[in-house]
Design a protein around this motif. Structure first.
Motif, short mmCIF file in Angstrom:
data_model
loop_
_atom_site.label_atom_id
_atom_site.label_comp_id
_atom_site.label_asym_id
_atom_site.label_seq_id
_atom_site.Cartn_x
_atom_site.Cartn_y
_atom_site.Cartn_z
N ASP A 125 0.60 -1.27 0.05
CA ASP A 125 0.02 -0.14 0.14
C ASP A 125 0.41 1.22 0.32
O ASP A 125 0.73 1.95 1.27
N PHE A 128 0.13 4.65 1.52
CA PHE A 128 -0.32 4.90 2.29
C PHE A 128 1.35 6.10 3.26
O PHE A 128 1.59 7.02 3.61
N TRP A 129 1.66 5.18 2.17
CA TRP A 129 3.33 5.99 2.42
C TRP A 129 3.74 6.95 2.12
O TRP A 129 3.86 8.63 2.63
N ILE A 133 3.81 11.15 4.08
CA ILE A 133 5.13 11.88 4.04
C ILE A 133 4.57 13.44 2.92
O ILE A 133 4.54 14.51 3.38
N GLY A 246 8.00 -8.58 -2.27
CA GLY A 246 7.30 -9.25 -1.76
C GLY A 246 7.65 -10.94 -1.55
O GLY A 246 7.77 -11.91 -0.49
N ASN A 247 8.49 -10.97 -2.74
CA ASN A 247 8.78 -11.91 -3.05
C ASN A 247 10.45 -12.22 -3.42
O ASN A 247 10.86 -12.65 -2.35
N ARG B 9 5.18 -14.78 -0.74
CA ARG B 9 4.96 -12.87 -1.25
C ARG B 9 3.67 -13.38 -0.14
O ARG B 9 3.56 -12.68 0.53
N ARG B 12 3.29 -17.24 5.46
CA ARG B 12 3.22 -18.82 5.91
C ARG B 12 3.10 -17.93 7.58
O ARG B 12 3.82 -16.72 7.22
N TYR B 30 -4.58 -11.34 3.21
CA TYR B 30 -4.64 -10.39 4.54
C TYR B 30 -3.56 -10.23 5.55
O TYR B 30 -2.19 -10.73 6.00
N HIS B 32 -0.46 -9.87 3.31
CA HIS B 32 -0.22 -10.39 2.43
C HIS B 32 0.36 -11.59 3.58
O HIS B 32 1.47 -12.23 3.17
N ASP B 123 -6.64 -5.44 7.15
CA ASP B 123 -5.76 -5.22 6.02
C ASP B 123 -5.61 -4.09 5.32
O ASP B 123 -5.83 -3.97 4.49
N SER B 124 -4.39 -3.24 5.27
CA SER B 124 -3.69 -2.17 5.09
C SER B 124 -2.86 -1.80 5.67
O SER B 124 -2.10 -2.60 6.93
N ASP B 125 -1.64 -1.64 5.25
CA ASP B 125 -0.38 -1.73 5.81
C ASP B 125 -0.49 -0.57 5.74
O ASP B 125 0.36 0.84 5.75
N LEU B 127 1.47 0.73 8.36
CA LEU B 127 2.73 0.64 8.76
C LEU B 127 3.58 1.92 8.04
O LEU B 127 4.31 2.42 8.38
N PHE B 128 2.95 2.10 6.62
CA PHE B 128 3.71 2.89 5.49
C PHE B 128 3.18 4.07 5.94
O PHE B 128 3.91 4.71 5.68
N TRP B 129 2.14 3.90 6.82
CA TRP B 129 1.32 5.67 6.78
C TRP B 129 1.98 5.74 7.87
O TRP B 129 2.63 7.20 8.27
N LYS B 131 4.52 4.86 9.12
CA LYS B 131 6.16 5.16 8.96
C LYS B 131 6.59 6.69 8.37
O LYS B 131 7.06 7.36 9.09
N GLY B 132 5.26 6.93 7.04
CA GLY B 132 5.09 8.31 6.51
C GLY B 132 5.10 9.49 7.67
O GLY B 132 5.49 10.64 7.71
N ASP B 144 8.34 -0.78 13.61
CA ASP B 144 7.99 -2.06 12.91
C ASP B 144 7.76 -2.46 13.27
O ASP B 144 6.88 -2.76 13.41
N GLU B 145 7.86 -3.92 12.21
CA GLU B 145 6.69 -5.20 12.25
C GLU B 145 7.41 -5.85 13.18
O GLU B 145 8.06 -6.58 12.53
#
Lengths: 367, 367
Positions: A125, A128-129, A133, A246-247, B9, B12, B30, B32, B123-125, B127-129, B131-132, B144-145
């Motif tokens: 996503d 979101f970053w 920013i 991601g991979n 990606r 597991r 969910y 990733h 279910d959304s990243d 973390l990116f928001w 961190k930004g 961090d995660e």
């Protein structure tokens, strides 16, 4: 393999009706959206992709649209690639990094105008970053996910099929350039790009209502070319060394580790948020890097987790994507290998959930 | 239904080996990561969840760890809920919004200490928001995660099972509180929470190596309780009105539209980035809101897209999650309904990909 449970959260695309009618048999999820992965079989799809032409629903390559007076400044903040020479009409592959130089995405940025960009994202996503920013730095931009869904046309007959629908002008589009073309009275951005090494185009379909009309038009026009619904192919993209965020690299990795140093101009990418950290990386270079890995085998389990690479019991890297290649008669893989073992021909062992396999490091992929 | 294609990606979890051995038959993706959705069948899993106890791999509820002197300030910037009264040891359900009041996630925040939080995300990243924002505002925090994977124990016999493994102390944990418990010499945060209405716990398993030992310990201890591997149930969660980010609300919606106004203290949540926008929303209230929708039917297609709600041809809302309830003998659904039609008992029509169904709006869910 298990089934995938449908829900609105795993978004359908403007092309889903066509994908289903074509008999999709498996999906992955990418940017909270369905991405087909198999139609007939991975091997049959692979043969067809290399010999004819396919239409791919890659709507999951969502766009982050950035517009406004600070658009260019913001895009430069996101990436260590120097964007000063980039012109409207160009597409750039842009590693995007956080303040530590960790990769957040590896999109293709489409520069529509000086003050308007589409960032065509891999699976995270990034929106979101970018929003965080822009907000934190109080930049004068609008940021959103527009109703734009890429449809790819890939394969050796892609030029012929596209010319039949959009006119011969598409043949003149150069690699990683785009032009504007008309379809049923609507403007479409068409770039020569795509996630295969077979050549082709990505059509940025603006307006979901245009999805199925365009899908049908391509299928109709390509009947005698044996056009089929297809998708990024798990064998072909590994042979070609096309990385998957991601991979093959994650937030843990720098672009340099991912072998993307050639897309970084860290010294001159002034304004890039991760620049300080990457200048440090550039001093000595990375200690591990992406490589092709040739595995001696004609069968492999599914690469659903990182496989350790070892040399006499010592860990020297990992494999993150792998498949058996019909054309090269071996296992083809993408991995991250430590400096001690990354030279061409170095022998290593791949440890899978299903036993170990002898392998060799390659400096290049199968292209 | 189509298959899901495994890849690194689609991560597991530390519990995947247990999930597979238990015969998982379907997944969703969910954050990733793989999230099981069905074992025996959705209906059989539902019956069992309501009568016994299940162990759920919800590792996909990833954590955004925020630590440092500005941690509390940052978390307050993310949410319109007033956090001044929140103590370490508490969990808060927190709508999180962008600068326009649009929802970015609806996590449970776990306050470990004044300067250390886990944000257990939908279910959304997110973390990116986070961190930004932290970078843009130059906050003094680490983000961090971490290697923390929740394992849920849900169902009427959850207390009994948990007491057998962690001791009777777990029975005393109050709703949305947590305590620290020992398992094989390792500290585990255990909260009374979870994505069902049947009661239970979420264990924040720190360290992937502890995943399968804990899984086996729970299965072993609960043999006579008929403990089984389970997962969030698509019928039970709709009956209980448990919203799903990406299904029932998205970035398009404010918390107030999602019926989460009771978790917002917009006037006093000073510092919240979306506060200005939400103060505006609060003035008049939202014009559409989440409601239960009772559908007169004993069969429904899969709700893999938004279904329009209409009244004599006029669009009045949409349904975003739906299932047929064995216990209530009707279709149960979650939808967003316009003010003109959101009163209890209002008759509407649900338009699915498979025909239309008569329905009634409910002010409450099936609880």
């Amino acid at each position: 393999m298990a089934l995938i449970s449908p829900s609105r959260r795993l978004r359908r695309t403007p092309f889903s009706d066509g994908v289903e009618a074509a008999g999709v048999s498996a999906y992955t999820v990418y940017n909270h959206m369905l991405l087909p992965t198999v139609f007939a079989s991975v091997e049959e799809d692979y043969r067809h992709l290399k010999s004819a032409v396919q239409v791919w629903d890659v709507a999951c390559e969502r766009q982050v649209e950035v517009r406004g007076p600070d658009a260019g400044k913001l895009v430069q903040m996101l990436s260590p690639r120097d964007l000063r020479g980039m012109l409207p009409g160009q597409c750039y592959y842009l590693p995007m990094v956080d303040e530590t130089g960790g990769m957040l995405n590896d999109p293709v940025a489409v520069k529509l105008a000086e003050d308007r960009w589409w960032i065509s994202i891999a699976d995270s996503d990034l929106l979101f970053w970018v929003k965080g920013i822009a907000h934190g730095y109080r930049l004068d931009v609008l940021i959103d996910e527009p109703d734009v869904s890429p449809l790819a046309v890939q394969g050796p007959l892609a030029d012929e099929l596209m010319a039949r629908v959009f006119g011969d002008g598409v043949r003149g589009i150069r690699f990683f350039r785009f032009g504007h073309f008309d379809f049923m009275g609507r403007d479409m951005v068409i770039a020569r790009s795509g996630y295969s090494k077979q050549g082709g185009f990505e059509i940025y379909v603006e307006g979901s209502d245009m999805g199925m009309p365009l899908w049908h038009a391509l299928m109709e026009a390509g009947r005698d070319l044996d056009v089929r619904a297809g998708c990024p192919n798990g064998i072909e993209r590994v042979e070609g060394g096309l990385l998957s965020y991601g991979n093959d690299m994650t937030r843990e990795n720098t672009p340099h580790e991912a072998g993307l140093g050639r897309f970084c101009n860290t010294a001159t990418a002034i304004g890039c948020i991760g620049r300080d950290a990457l200048l440090r990386v550039v001093k000595d270079g990375p200690v591990k890097q992406v490589r092709g890995i040739e595995i001696e085998t004609d069968r492999l389990p599914r690469c659903d987790r990182a496989w350790q690479l070892s040399d006499r019991g010592k860990r020297v890297g990992q494999v993150t994507s792998a498949a058996v290649s019909p054309d090269f008669g071996c296992g083809v893989a993408i991995g991250m290998v430590r400096m001690t073992h990354w030279d061409e021909g170095t022998e290593v062992t791949v440890e899978t959930q299903d036993g170990t396999f002898p392998a060799r490091v390659r400096e290049n992929f199968w292209i």
